[in-house]
Design an enzyme around this catalytic site. Structure first.
Site, PDB file in Angstrom:
ATOM      1  CB  CYS A 159      -0.923  -0.038   1.217  1.00 10.03           C
ATOM      2  SG  CYS A 159      -1.731   1.513   1.611  1.00 10.03           S
ATOM      3  CB  CYS A 162       0.552   1.551   4.132  1.00  8.62           C
ATOM      4  SG  CYS A 162      -1.223   1.178   4.063  1.00  8.62           S
TER       5      CYS A 162
END
Length: 231
Positions: A159, A162
């Site tokens: 991600c 992230c």
């Protein structure tokens, strides 16, 4: 002269018409996605995640055509372009890129799973499994036992937001240790709690105080804005 001009205009029209052909593309929620698959004979379902993700969980009859693989175009090009094709990834980022490429390749009807496998799981379309993946609800509740605030960060290695947030979250774990306990949970390794909490987007941050949810946020957030929530 007029005849020559008309010929050029006709050729130009044909060229524009061919290039202007657009596919029927729909991004649809899990329930509609499942319904369309069930009513489509021999449905073409493409899981565009990595082989590792595919091995952990995939939709019935889906074939792994890795968007990040060097052979995506070669594999996708073998499917019937005149029949509907169903596409999904984990949360929607890769499937959107794959849909654009499939359109370039000439597929006429493309259905993309809105929110990917994450939203599919939170919709509980499949029969619930008793298998626990990662920590169980009891263990999760144990994490919330503290006289401090608890910030739980659900993230994934693949991600992009992230990854961008990881450095400052790691730093805050030390800098703000007297005010808040920051717990980071890998979503791919803790699917039971993802389903339990109906998390369908990453990253997702949940702030608890006395075991009660005080704040929840999905998607990227800056270090400055996050600190404001933790004061």
């Amino acid at each position: 002269m007029k005849s020559h001009l008309l010929t050029l205009l006709f050729i130009s029209f044909l060229s524009v018409s061919c290039k202007g052909q657009t596919a029927n593309i729909e991004t649809i929620p899990p329930t509609v996605f499942a319904e369309k698959i069930s009513t489509t004979p021999n449905a073409q379902i493409l899981d565009v995640r990595t082989p590792e993700e595919y091995a952990k969980q995939h939709l019935d009859h889906a074939v792994n055509v890795n968007w990040k693989g060097n052979d995506f175009v070669e594999k996708a090009d073998k499917y019937n372009k005149t029949k509907p094709v169903f596409v999904y990834c984990l949360s929607g980022g890769r499937s959107k890129q794959a849909v654009a490429k499939l359109q370039e390749l000439g597929f006429t009807t493309i259905y993309e799973l809105q929110g990917g496998i994450l939203k599919w799981n939170s919709s509980e379309i499949d029969v619930p499994s008793d298998k626990i993946i990662g920590i169980c609800p009891q263990e999760y509740n144990d994490l919330l036992k503290s006289d401090k605030k608890i910030l739980v960060d659900f993230y994934a290695e693949w991600c992009a937001p992230c990854k961008k947030m990881a450095p400052y979250l790691t730093k805050m774990q030390t800098e703000m240790a007297d005010k808040v306990v920051i717990v980071r949970l890998n979503a791919d390794e803790n699917k039971t709690m993802l389903k339990e909490l109906k998390i369908d987007e990453l990253p997702t941050l949940i702030l608890y105080e006395n075991k009660e949810i005080k704040w929840k946020h999905s998607g990227y957030i800056s270090e400055e804005d996050l600190k404001k929530q933790l004061q």
